[in-house]
Design an enzyme around this catalytic site. Structure first.
Site, PDB file in Angstrom:
ATOM      1  N   THR A 133      55.815  -8.329 -32.821  1.00 18.15           N
ATOM      2  CA  THR A 133      56.483  -9.149 -33.826  1.00 18.15           C
ATOM      3  C   THR A 133      57.883  -9.540 -33.378  1.00 18.15           C
ATOM      4  O   THR A 133      58.513  -8.826 -32.593  1.00 18.15           O
ATOM      5  CB  THR A 133      56.565  -8.353 -35.145  1.00 18.15           C
ATOM      6  OG1 THR A 133      57.487  -8.992 -36.017  1.00 18.15           O
ATOM      7  CG2 THR A 133      57.087  -6.937 -34.915  1.00 18.15           C
ATOM      8  N   ASP A 134      58.389 -10.638 -33.939  1.00 17.14           N
ATOM      9  CA  ASP A 134      59.784 -11.017 -33.669  1.00 17.14           C
ATOM     10  C   ASP A 134      60.768 -10.099 -34.400  1.00 17.14           C
ATOM     11  O   ASP A 134      61.969 -10.134 -34.126  1.00 17.14           O
ATOM     12  CB  ASP A 134      60.038 -12.490 -34.051  1.00 17.14           C
ATOM     13  CG  ASP A 134      59.816 -12.798 -35.529  1.00 17.14           C
ATOM     14  OD1 ASP A 134      59.363 -11.895 -36.287  1.00 17.14           O
ATOM     15  OD2 ASP A 134      60.094 -13.943 -35.938  1.00 17.14           O
ATOM     16  N   GLU A 135      60.242  -9.268 -35.330  1.00 20.13           N
ATOM     17  CA  GLU A 135      61.152  -8.417 -36.111  1.00 20.13           C
ATOM     18  C   GLU A 135      61.825  -7.353 -35.244  1.00 20.13           C
ATOM     19  O   GLU A 135      62.830  -6.769 -35.647  1.00 20.13           O
ATOM     20  CB  GLU A 135      60.406  -7.790 -37.296  1.00 20.13           C
ATOM     21  CG  GLU A 135      59.775  -8.864 -38.166  1.00 20.13           C
ATOM     22  CD  GLU A 135      59.216  -8.387 -39.494  1.00 20.13           C
ATOM     23  OE1 GLU A 135      59.653  -7.350 -39.998  1.00 20.13           O
ATOM     24  OE2 GLU A 135      58.343  -9.093 -40.029  1.00 20.13           O
ATOM     25  N   TYR A 158      59.122  -0.333 -40.030  1.00 21.71           N
ATOM     26  CA  TYR A 158      58.058  -1.117 -39.371  1.00 21.71           C
ATOM     27  C   TYR A 158      58.546  -1.674 -38.039  1.00 21.71           C
ATOM     28  O   TYR A 158      57.911  -1.470 -37.000  1.00 21.71           O
ATOM     29  CB  TYR A 158      57.608  -2.265 -40.291  1.00 21.71           C
ATOM     30  CG  TYR A 158      56.810  -3.335 -39.565  1.00 21.71           C
ATOM     31  CD1 TYR A 158      55.555  -3.052 -39.030  1.00 21.71           C
ATOM     32  CD2 TYR A 158      57.309  -4.635 -39.415  1.00 21.71           C
ATOM     33  CE1 TYR A 158      54.825  -4.030 -38.355  1.00 21.71           C
ATOM     34  CE2 TYR A 158      56.590  -5.609 -38.745  1.00 21.71           C
ATOM     35  CZ  TYR A 158      55.351  -5.300 -38.212  1.00 21.71           C
ATOM     36  OH  TYR A 158      54.636  -6.255 -37.534  1.00 21.71           O
ATOM     37  N   LYS A 162      57.342  -0.881 -34.129  1.00 16.68           N
ATOM     38  CA  LYS A 162      56.814  -1.909 -33.209  1.00 16.68           C
ATOM     39  C   LYS A 162      57.691  -1.995 -31.953  1.00 16.68           C
ATOM     40  O   LYS A 162      57.183  -2.180 -30.841  1.00 16.68           O
ATOM     41  CB  LYS A 162      56.729  -3.270 -33.904  1.00 16.68           C
ATOM     42  CG  LYS A 162      55.692  -3.379 -35.005  1.00 16.68           C
ATOM     43  CD  LYS A 162      54.253  -3.200 -34.539  1.00 16.68           C
ATOM     44  CE  LYS A 162      53.733  -4.344 -33.696  1.00 16.68           C
ATOM     45  NZ  LYS A 162      52.267  -4.204 -33.423  1.00 16.68           N
TER      46      LYS A 162
HETATM   47  P1  NAD Z   1      46.888  -6.263 -40.890  1.00 15.92           P
HETATM   48  O1  NAD Z   1      47.644  -5.204 -41.620  1.00 15.92           O
HETATM   49  O2  NAD Z   1      46.300  -7.409 -41.659  1.00 15.92           O
HETATM   50  O3  NAD Z   1      45.662  -5.591 -40.090  1.00 15.92           O
HETATM   51  C1  NAD Z   1      45.816  -4.417 -39.360  1.00 15.92           C
HETATM   52  C2  NAD Z   1      44.414  -3.937 -38.951  1.00 15.92           C
HETATM   53  O4  NAD Z   1      44.583  -2.761 -38.130  1.00 15.92           O
HETATM   54  C3  NAD Z   1      43.537  -3.550 -40.129  1.00 15.92           C
HETATM   55  O5  NAD Z   1      42.237  -4.077 -39.956  1.00 15.92           O
HETATM   56  C4  NAD Z   1      43.514  -2.026 -40.077  1.00 15.92           C
HETATM   57  O6  NAD Z   1      42.302  -1.465 -40.576  1.00 15.92           O
HETATM   58  C5  NAD Z   1      43.676  -1.775 -38.586  1.00 15.92           C
HETATM   59  N1  NAD Z   1      44.257  -0.450 -38.303  1.00 15.92           N
HETATM   60  C6  NAD Z   1      45.372   0.089 -38.860  1.00 15.92           C
HETATM   61  N2  NAD Z   1      45.573   1.331 -38.369  1.00 15.92           N
HETATM   62  C7  NAD Z   1      44.586   1.570 -37.469  1.00 15.92           C
HETATM   63  C8  NAD Z   1      44.257   2.659 -36.621  1.00 15.92           C
HETATM   64  N3  NAD Z   1      44.998   3.779 -36.631  1.00 15.92           N
HETATM   65  N4  NAD Z   1      43.195   2.550 -35.807  1.00 15.92           N
HETATM   66  C9  NAD Z   1      42.435   1.419 -35.796  1.00 15.92           C
HETATM   67  N5  NAD Z   1      42.688   0.363 -36.598  1.00 15.92           N
HETATM   68  C10 NAD Z   1      43.750   0.430 -37.423  1.00 15.92           C
HETATM   69  O7  NAD Z   1      47.867  -6.773 -39.750  1.00 15.92           O
HETATM   70  P2  NAD Z   1      48.047  -8.240 -39.147  1.00 15.92           P
HETATM   71  O8  NAD Z   1      48.976  -8.997 -40.021  1.00 15.92           O
HETATM   72  O9  NAD Z   1      46.727  -8.795 -38.803  1.00 15.92           O
HETATM   73  O10 NAD Z   1      48.848  -7.902 -37.819  1.00 15.92           O
HETATM   74  C11 NAD Z   1      48.157  -7.619 -36.592  1.00 15.92           C
HETATM   75  C12 NAD Z   1      49.160  -7.316 -35.516  1.00 15.92           C
HETATM   76  O11 NAD Z   1      50.037  -8.420 -35.346  1.00 15.92           O
HETATM   77  C13 NAD Z   1      50.067  -6.105 -35.816  1.00 15.92           C
HETATM   78  O12 NAD Z   1      50.245  -5.375 -34.625  1.00 15.92           O
HETATM   79  C14 NAD Z   1      51.367  -6.730 -36.284  1.00 15.92           C
HETATM   80  O13 NAD Z   1      52.460  -5.884 -35.984  1.00 15.92           O
HETATM   81  C15 NAD Z   1      51.400  -8.003 -35.465  1.00 15.92           C
HETATM   82  N6  NAD Z   1      52.129  -9.140 -36.069  1.00 15.92           N
HETATM   83  C16 NAD Z   1      51.885  -9.531 -37.353  1.00 15.92           C
HETATM   84  C17 NAD Z   1      52.566 -10.642 -37.865  1.00 15.92           C
HETATM   85  C18 NAD Z   1      52.275 -11.157 -39.260  1.00 15.92           C
HETATM   86  O14 NAD Z   1      52.928 -12.102 -39.721  1.00 15.92           O
HETATM   87  N7  NAD Z   1      51.292 -10.641 -39.984  1.00 15.92           N
HETATM   88  C19 NAD Z   1      53.486 -11.333 -37.093  1.00 15.92           C
HETATM   89  C20 NAD Z   1      53.713 -10.895 -35.780  1.00 15.92           C
HETATM   90  C21 NAD Z   1      53.014  -9.809 -35.284  1.00 15.92           C
HETATM   91  P1  TYD Z   2      56.516 -10.453 -45.981  1.00 14.22           P
HETATM   92  O1  TYD Z   2      55.351 -11.358 -46.233  1.00 14.22           O
HETATM   93  O2  TYD Z   2      56.451  -9.051 -46.485  1.00 14.22           O
HETATM   94  O3  TYD Z   2      56.802 -10.510 -44.406  1.00 14.22           O
HETATM   95  P2  TYD Z   2      58.045  -9.865 -43.543  1.00 14.22           P
HETATM   96  O4  TYD Z   2      58.759  -8.892 -44.386  1.00 14.22           O
HETATM   97  O5  TYD Z   2      57.322  -9.208 -42.407  1.00 14.22           O
HETATM   98  O6  TYD Z   2      58.880 -11.039 -43.134  1.00 14.22           O
HETATM   99  O7  TYD Z   2      57.813 -11.126 -46.607  1.00 14.22           O
HETATM  100  C1  TYD Z   2      58.239 -12.401 -46.223  1.00 14.22           C
HETATM  101  C2  TYD Z   2      59.566 -12.661 -46.907  1.00 14.22           C
HETATM  102  O8  TYD Z   2      59.348 -12.768 -48.320  1.00 14.22           O
HETATM  103  C3  TYD Z   2      60.574 -11.545 -46.722  1.00 14.22           C
HETATM  104  O9  TYD Z   2      61.879 -12.101 -46.577  1.00 14.22           O
HETATM  105  C4  TYD Z   2      60.475 -10.738 -48.010  1.00 14.22           C
HETATM  106  C5  TYD Z   2      60.110 -11.798 -49.048  1.00 14.22           C
HETATM  107  N1  TYD Z   2      59.256 -11.362 -50.163  1.00 14.22           N
HETATM  108  C6  TYD Z   2      59.601 -11.719 -51.477  1.00 14.22           C
HETATM  109  O10 TYD Z   2      60.637 -12.374 -51.718  1.00 14.22           O
HETATM  110  N2  TYD Z   2      58.775 -11.335 -52.493  1.00 14.22           N
HETATM  111  C7  TYD Z   2      57.638 -10.610 -52.279  1.00 14.22           C
HETATM  112  O11 TYD Z   2      56.928 -10.245 -53.254  1.00 14.22           O
HETATM  113  C8  TYD Z   2      57.284 -10.263 -50.927  1.00 14.22           C
HETATM  114  C9  TYD Z   2      56.047  -9.458 -50.622  1.00 14.22           C
HETATM  115  C10 TYD Z   2      58.136 -10.671 -49.899  1.00 14.22           C
END
Ligand code: NAD
Ligand code: TYD
Length: 351
Positions: A133-135, A158, A162
């Site tokens: 993630t960019d975070e 989180y 990461k």
């Molecule tokens: P998500 O929470 O939707 O899915 C995570 C998946 O991992 C789930 O299916 C869960 O069952 C599985 N999982 C969790 N713990 C596990 C374990 N111990 N063993 C096996 N499987 C396990 O997450 P996502 O949003 O699809 O994100 C996927 C990846 O991308 C993550 O590594 C996250 O850090 C990264 N990422 C997410 C975002 C975003 O905006 N969602 C952005 C950048 C990077």
């Molecule tokens: P989120 O979807 O949790 O992603 P991330 O924290 O990884 O960026 O949140 C996106 C943005 O929205 C973040 O600045 C927090 C804000 N947010 C709200 O304002 N209300 C909400 O109910 C949630 C879940 C997030």
């Protein structure tokens, strides 16, 4: 190629698998623990395909990971399994340390053992792709962008977990020569997004007539990327990326949270108007801010564009319209989650 995807029942992992099964000839093994965030119905569109298979397993379980790798013999491990929600990491960081750090360590160890036993051609072709993630780069002010050389400065449990996992992956490349790739991506949105995250949470609560919680004053900025664009980027990176490299992936779509929420409300006003004729924006309310809320994330994605020819296709406006439409057309998918797993209530207030 044979691609082992961890976390393939999650939001991004399932988008990657749907993309690979529909648009490539690759074979896919999905290795997923099925935590609260793992939703197998997200794979229904492709799960009958003979090129797709699934194993329920935990990335922290060395024996389970070793046997999945040994039997499937992947060319690529695309490692997405993680605990992914900042608010949950505030309430309970322990799982984030276990899965994101210890689990990634275990994946690296099992991948290394497998890679060392491959022949020369197999070793040269193998890739361990860590999805991050960019975070990890921390919080920006109103100016500037994250590049691949920006210093790490994670600020939530989180993002710290990461960041730790990214460092482990880099160390396994430098120390043992494992051919690794890292991508750091901005906020994704789109179909099959778990309702705890901002965009699906707002759509679902709006339709239910519930208050729409905007943290703080709504001025925090995220750089939104349509999830199918991310899936294409991941494939491009593991097919063509150079081992040891890291690539930033972003949407060129910075929006303030309050503007995201208003855009969703306006889209719903057109697509599914309230029965009382009032605008959905009337439901918006400002609530107590998230602890340690990062102000702004923004990605400079020029490296992946210049070196691998990837860029996002979807505009934010079209992507949001498609996403809202998808949630209106697929109530069964999210209603099952609301009934069994998570009711869209506030998370992350700290305990
Ligand atoms: P998500 O929470 O939707 O899915 C995570 C998946 O991992 C789930 O299916 C869960 O069952 C599985 N999982 C969790 N713990 C596990 C374990 N111990 N063993 C096996 N499987 C396990 O997450 P996502 O949003 O699809 O994100 C996927 C990846 O991308 C993550 O590594 C996250 O850090 C990264 N990422 C997410 C975002 C975003 O905006 N969602 C952005 C950048 C990077
Ligand atoms: P989120 O979807 O949790 O992603 P991330 O924290 O990884 O960026 O949140 C996106 C943005 O929205 C973040 O600045 C927090 C804000 N947010 C709200 O304002 N209300 C909400 O109910 C949630 C879940 C997030």
């Amino acid at each position: 190629m044979r691609i082992l995807v961890t976390g393939g029942a999650g939001f991004i992992g399932s988008a990657l698998i749907r993309h690979l099964i529909r648009d490539s000839d690759h074979e896919v093994l999905n290795f997923d623990k099925l935590t609260y965030a793992g939703v197998l119905t997200s794979l229904e569109p492709i799960d009958a395909d003979p090129r797709y298979s699934f194993i329920q397993g935990d990335i922290c379980d060395a024996d389970a990971v070793r046997s999945a790798i040994t039997e499937f013999r992947p060319d690529v491990i695309a490692h997405l399994a993680a605990e992914s929600h900042v608010d949950r990491s505030i309430d309970g960081p322990g799982e984030f340390i276990q899965t994101n750090i210890v689990g990634t360590f275990n994946m690296l160890q099992q991948a290394l053992g497998y890679w060392r036993a491959l022949d020369e051609a197999g070793q040269a072709a193998f890739r361990f792709h860590h999805i991050s993630t960019d975070e990890v780069f921390g919080s920006l002010g109103d100016e500037g962008y994250f590049t691949e050389t920006t210093s790490y400065d994670p600020r939530s449990p989180y993002s710290a977990s990461k960041a730790a996992s990214d460092h482990l992956v880099r160390a396994w490349h430098e120390t043992y020569g494992l051919p690794t790739l890292i991508t750091n991506c901005s906020n994704n949105y789109g179909p099959y997004h778990f309702p705890e995250k901002l965009i699906p949470l707002i759509i679902i609560r709006a339709l239910a007539g519930d208050p729409l919680p905007v943290y703080g004053d709504g001025s925090n900025v995220r750089d939104w990327l349509y999830v199918e664009d991310h899936a294409r980027a991941l494939r491009r990176v593991f097919e063509q990326g150079a081992p040891g490299q890291t690539y930033n992936v972003g949407g060129n779509s910075e929006r303030r949270n309050i503007d995201v929420v208003r855009t969703i409300c306006e889209t719903l006003d057109r697509e599914s108007p309230r029965t009382d004729g009032k605008p959905y924006a009337d439901q918006i309310g400002f609530v107590t801010d998230r602890l340690g809320h990062d102000h702004r994330y923004a990605i400079d994605a020029s490296k992946i564009r210049a070196e691998l020819g990837w860029e996002p296709i979807e505009t934010f406006e079209d992507g949001i319209a498609k996403t809202v439409r998808w949630y209106l057309d697929n109530r069964g998918w999210w209603q099952a989650i609301l009934d069994q797993r998570y009711d869209t209530g506030r998370l992350g207030k700290g305990k």
